[in-house]
Design a protein around this motif. Structure first.
Motif, PDB file in Angstrom:
ATOM      1  N   HIS A 562       0.841  -1.211   0.000  1.00  0.00           N
ATOM      2  CA  HIS A 562       0.000   0.000   0.000  1.00  0.00           C
ATOM      3  C   HIS A 562       0.868   1.250   0.000  1.00  0.00           C
ATOM      4  CE1 HIS A 562      -3.495  -2.471   0.657  1.00  0.00           C
ATOM      5  NE2 HIS A 562      -2.914  -3.037   1.709  1.00  0.00           N
ATOM      6  N   ARG A 563       0.394   2.250  -0.709  1.00  0.00           N
ATOM      7  CA  ARG A 563       1.197   3.477  -0.809  1.00  0.00           C
ATOM      8  C   ARG A 563       0.386   4.717  -0.524  1.00  0.00           C
ATOM      9  NH1 ARG A 563       6.177   2.802  -3.788  1.00  0.00           N
ATOM     10  NH2 ARG A 563       6.426   0.561  -4.048  1.00  0.00           N
ATOM     11  N   TYR A 564       1.100   5.768  -0.101  1.00  0.00           N
ATOM     12  CA  TYR A 564       0.488   7.089   0.063  1.00  0.00           C
ATOM     13  C   TYR A 564       1.363   8.055  -0.725  1.00  0.00           C
ATOM     14  CZ  TYR A 564      -1.083  11.437   2.219  1.00  0.00           C
ATOM     15  OH  TYR A 564      -1.570  12.696   2.430  1.00  0.00           O
ATOM     16  N   GLU A 565       0.792   8.745  -1.682  1.00  0.00           N
ATOM     17  CA  GLU A 565       1.562   9.643  -2.555  1.00  0.00           C
ATOM     18  C   GLU A 565       2.807   8.928  -3.096  1.00  0.00           C
ATOM     19  OE1 GLU A 565       1.230  13.426  -2.798  1.00  0.00           O
ATOM     20  OE2 GLU A 565      -0.830  13.091  -2.142  1.00  0.00           O
ATOM     21  N   GLY A 566       2.623   7.687  -3.480  1.00  0.00           N
ATOM     22  CA  GLY A 566       3.719   6.939  -4.098  1.00  0.00           C
ATOM     23  C   GLY A 566       4.715   6.323  -3.135  1.00  0.00           C
ATOM     24  N   ARG A 567       4.519   6.541  -1.826  1.00  0.00           N
ATOM     25  CA  ARG A 567       5.499   6.014  -0.871  1.00  0.00           C
ATOM     26  C   ARG A 567       4.919   4.913  -0.006  1.00  0.00           C
ATOM     27  NH1 ARG A 567       6.800  11.292  -1.402  1.00  0.00           N
ATOM     28  NH2 ARG A 567       9.019  11.789  -1.557  1.00  0.00           N
ATOM     29  N   THR A 568       5.749   3.914   0.334  1.00  0.00           N
ATOM     30  CA  THR A 568       5.305   2.892   1.286  1.00  0.00           C
ATOM     31  C   THR A 568       5.523   3.427   2.686  1.00  0.00           C
ATOM     32  OG1 THR A 568       7.460   1.871   1.585  1.00  0.00           O
ATOM     33  CG2 THR A 568       6.142   1.093  -0.284  1.00  0.00           C
ATOM     34  N   ILE A 569       4.932   2.745   3.664  1.00  0.00           N
ATOM     35  CA  ILE A 569       5.095   3.159   5.055  1.00  0.00           C
ATOM     36  C   ILE A 569       6.568   3.056   5.461  1.00  0.00           C
ATOM     37  CG2 ILE A 569       4.456   0.850   5.932  1.00  0.00           C
ATOM     38  CD1 ILE A 569       3.556   4.168   7.683  1.00  0.00           C
ATOM     39  N   ALA A 570       7.296   2.079   4.900  1.00  0.00           N
ATOM     40  CA  ALA A 570       8.724   1.949   5.223  1.00  0.00           C
ATOM     41  C   ALA A 570       9.500   3.135   4.651  1.00  0.00           C
ATOM     42  CB  ALA A 570       9.281   0.639   4.681  1.00  0.00           C
ATOM     43  N   ASP A 571       9.116   3.597   3.468  1.00  0.00           N
ATOM     44  CA  ASP A 571       9.771   4.785   2.900  1.00  0.00           C
ATOM     45  C   ASP A 571       9.569   5.970   3.845  1.00  0.00           C
ATOM     46  OD1 ASP A 571      10.390   3.324   0.656  1.00  0.00           O
ATOM     47  OD2 ASP A 571       8.648   4.026  -0.497  1.00  0.00           O
ATOM     48  N   VAL A 572       8.376   6.070   4.404  1.00  0.00           N
ATOM     49  CA  VAL A 572       8.059   7.207   5.279  1.00  0.00           C
ATOM     50  C   VAL A 572       8.923   7.163   6.539  1.00  0.00           C
ATOM     51  CG1 VAL A 572       6.267   8.248   6.724  1.00  0.00           C
ATOM     52  CG2 VAL A 572       5.736   7.518   4.387  1.00  0.00           C
ATOM     53  N   LEU A 573       9.109   5.968   7.111  1.00  0.00           N
ATOM     54  CA  LEU A 573       9.932   5.870   8.324  1.00  0.00           C
ATOM     55  C   LEU A 573      11.378   6.261   8.056  1.00  0.00           C
ATOM     56  CD1 LEU A 573       8.869   2.688  10.297  1.00  0.00           C
ATOM     57  CD2 LEU A 573       8.231   5.062  10.649  1.00  0.00           C
TER      58      LEU A 573
END
Ligand code: ADP
Ligand code: ADP
Ligand code: ZN
Ligand code: ZN
Length: 718
Positions: A562-573
């Motif tokens: 799942h992504r938000y604005e193209g990013r995964t939750i791991a990318d966000v962390l």
């Protein structure tokens, strides 16, 4: 042969390679978060200690702390490392300055030979030995007792519940109520002297229902030793009634040299004790005098041997630990220090510098992480890390001599050349907070006014009484101690922004928010959300490898789909707070930026933050409050000169939004930017405890205190 470090990649280090000269003083500089500790502690110290441990037998090794191999290509020619940090010294109530420095055992030998009347062998003078300890408190010097103010409410009668330890209607309460000795409806505060004594300490005698016994005696017999919640609420700790805090038994206390017993010696300030022992002209005391002189030489002469180590500040503890090593005859070691100047007045910094040089000259390699200009100036070699913090740091930006550094274009180089002045405009106090007749510890009935609504610096040499005075200000203390929370907490969870982010992911993808937590439904099934797998191979170092399944991202493949604005939750962390703020615009993220912590990634555990970072984070929830009085204890500890500017901006902001800020500080940049200064002194311990100056920084320049002299020197750029 230099120490060779190649391809370092611990934390934020970007393939760093370095040579550190042996038997030299090397100082690491750079803004906080640039990677100094990652080189010095995370790599050099860790690897040295890991290899040292490997030389012991498996039996011993299993009892030593385990170190993992740091991320590096090559580490060569290391020598055994001794880390002298600012961790406070634990050791409980039985650890004192005297036991820690091993001076107390020398005095015990002295007393066993020359004390009259003799109490016996040296152990007969030890409060940690059954032969010498006070039998009442077992050598702790303190005892708990019933706190009468808590146990008895004098405004009430017995019927109204005056005896708070024994509730109305209880069996014990009825002993008093039915005794026929008291007027049950008279407030006990109005009892005669005789009635009062009878109530508290009346002797045992038979009553119809049982045995009468005073409240205090009954409580002591039945409850004092029991560690129950109710008991704990009713007791206070005070000096032991048998030894009055001296910790020793009667025989040891009766034994004297020149009219003084061992407890008297232990209570003296170290400077005075050295003097007294010298007067004895006795060979046995010689090693003790030597050690005492060293303690005095690093500016800790105001301590006493009976001071519990748990009450020492981090800086005091670090300097005492250093003294212990100076007496050592080992050489060829690598000594590693973490900001040893913390808590030291500019007047005393050179003494510390000499101590470091003494260690070097005894044939050791000395590596220091330090921000103080005077210590930097003493270095044989400097390594400047940067250019920024976190991901923008991790490189060596300068390596060479101090002269070279101060000509360089790095941030540290520019800061070393900078000369700052006093600030042109001062804030007007909005009122005054009076402190009157303060006399705790060394304070000599101090009366002083602290201005409200401005920034006040409290200065003075270590031990002059700054912290003690501040206990009277009743402000909100903001220090560098740990922040509660689990080991999985991060600045982002602390500020509540992770919940918001998880909900955004959940709403966008139409799934449950817990899927985006690696502590819950979203955890990678292979590593349980840790991102790494640690194999503890009983007889070897633990081996930690990145989890194959999630490749260190901690999440299950479902969560990562799942992504938000193209990013995964791991990318966000993995994003820094500043980057995440651009994406999400949440208040908590903005706050991290305002605190100068925007470089931290959302996934970094709270436990890895430095003291200075923690101190700033504690302000996060208060940035929008006003009307508070804040007391900061050395907020510049661990801060580079450039970070000090950020810190000052934060303090200014707190004041400008209607708060009072009081800062206990040695950093002259802070003094220059204060509106008011309270200078304690003139010296430390019993030679201090007075206010030697109060006024504006501009007025201080013309005063004759230690702080005044150093402020004037700094304004001239010397
Ligand atoms: P300095 O000593 O210069 O203040 P550090 O070496 O402590 O810098 O930190 C360098 C970077 O590595 C910082 O961004 C810091 O937040 C990060 N860091 C430090 N320790 C850890 C750790 N145990 N895990 C993850 N990141 C860390
Ligand atoms: P400063 O903050 O200026 O370094 P302190 O207020 O810590 O000075 O100490 C002032 C004096 O009080 C010193 O002589 C110190 O040894 C003594 N003192 C401080 N804390 C304690 C304590 N917990 N118990 C006994 N003495 C203390
Ligand atoms: Zn006792
Ligand atoms: Zn995994």
């Amino acid at each position: 042969m230099d120490i060779l470090l190649a391809g370092l990649r611990q934390n934020n280090l970007k393939n760093v390679s370095l040579r550190l000269p042996k038997e030299r003083l090397t100082v690491f500089t750079g803004v906080s978060g640039s990677g100094k500790s990652s080189v010095v502690f995370g790599t050099v110290a860790t690897e040295s200690q890991r290899q040292m441990n490997a030389t012991y037998s498996a039996f011993i090794r299993n009892r030593l702390p385990k170190f993992e191999r740091p991320l590096a290509e090559r580490l060569a020619h290391l020598t055994p490392a001794v880390v002298i940090d600012q961790k406070r010294v634990g050791g409980g109530a039985r650890s004192t300055v005297g036991t820690m420095t091993e001076i107390h055992p020398i005095l015990r030998v002295l007393f066993s030979r020359y004390g009259t009347p003799s109490a016996g062998p040296a152990t007969a003078y030890s409060f940690n030995d059954p032969q010498g300890m006070c039998p009442e408190c077992h050598g702790l010097g303190r005892a708990v007792r019933l706190d009468l103010d808590l146990a008895i409410d004098r405004t009430l009668s017995i019927n109204e519940g005056a005896i708070r330890v024994f509730p109305v209607g209880s069996y014990a309460w009825r002993l008093y109520a039915d005794s026929g000795l008291f007027d049950l409806d008279k407030p006990v505060g109005e009892f005669t002297e005789r009635e009062w004594r009878l109530l508290l300490h009346g002797e045992k005698f038979k009553l119809e229902r049982g045995t009468y016994e005073g409240v205090v005696d009954r409580f002591n017999r039945l409850h004092l030793k029991r560690d129950t919640e109710a008991t704990r609420r009713m007791i206070t700790e005070g000096p032991c009634p048998a030894c009055a805090g001296a910790r020793l038994n009667a025989a040891a206390l009766a034994s004297r040299i020149d009219g003084l017993n061992l407890a008297d010696y232990s209570a003296m300030e170290i400077s005075d004790l050295a003097e007294t022992l010298r007067g004895l002209g006795n060979g046995v005391a010689e090693p003790a005098i030597e050690a005492l002189n060293r303690i005095e030489a690093i500016g800790l002469g105001y301590l006493s041997l009976d001071r519990e180590t748990s009450s020492l500040s981090g800086g005091e503890a670090q300097r005492l630990k250093t003294v212990r090593h100076l007496g050592s005859s080992l050489s060829g070691l690598t000594y590693i220090f973490d900001e040893p100047s913390a808590g030291l007045h500019p007047r005393d910094v050179h003494m510390l510098g000499e101590l470091l040089l003494e260690l070097r000259d005894a044939g050791n390699t000395v590596i220091v992480v330090e921000h103080d200009r005077d210590i930097i100036a003493m270095a044989d070699h400097v390594v400047d890390m940067g250019p920024g913090a976190g991901a923008s740091g991790g490189e060596v930006v300068f390596e060479g001599t101090v002269a070279g550094l101060s000509r360089s274009r790095t941030l540290t180089g520019r800061m070393l050349r900078r000369i700052t002045g006093l600030k042109p405009e001062l804030r007007e106090p909005k009122g005054w907070l009076p402190i009157e007749g303060a006399s705790l510890h060394n304070l000599k009935k101090v009366s002083v006014r602290v201005p409200l609504g401005v920034l006040t610096a409290v200065t003075g040499v270590a031990g002059s009484g700054k912290s003690t005075l501040m206990t009277y200000a009743e402000g909100i203390a903001i220090d560098q101690s740990a922040i509660g929370g689990s080991i999985r907490s991060t600045p982002a969870t602390y500020l509540g922004v992770m919940d918001r982010i998880r909900r955004l992911f959940a709403e966008t993808n139409g799934v449950d928010a817990s899927l985006f937590s690696f502590n819950a439904a979203g955890a990678c099934p292979a590593c349980g959300g840790r991102g790494t797998i640690t194999m503890d191979l009983a007889f070897m170092d633990p081996v930690t490898t990145v989890c194959d399944t999630c490749e260190g991202r901690r999440y299950s493949s479902e969560a990562l789909s799942h992504r938000y604005e193209g990013r995964t939750i791991a990318d966000v962390l993995a994003m820094t707070a500043d980057e995440a703020h651009e994406l999400f615009g949440l208040e908590g993220l903005a706050t991290l930026g305002e605190l100068g912590l925007g470089y931290l990634t959302l996934g970094q555990p709270l436990t890895t933050l430095s003291g200075g970072e923690r101190q700033r984070l504690k302000l996060a929830h208060r940035l929008r409050e006003s009307g508070n009085v804040y007391v900061f204890d050395e907020p510049t500890t661990g801060l580079h000169m450039a970070d000090v500017d950020t810190m000052m901006a934060l303090l200014d902001r707190l004041v400008d939004t209607g708060n009072t800020v009081i800062v206990v500080e040695h950093e002259l940049e802070v003094v220059k930017r204060a509106d008011w200064v309270i200078d304690m002194g003139p010296e430390a311990g019993r030679h201090g405890g007075e206010v030697v100056f109060e006024g504006t920084p501009a007025q201080l320049v013309h005063a004759s205190t230690h702080t005044a002299k150093h402020l004037a020197r700094s304004l001239e750029g010397r």
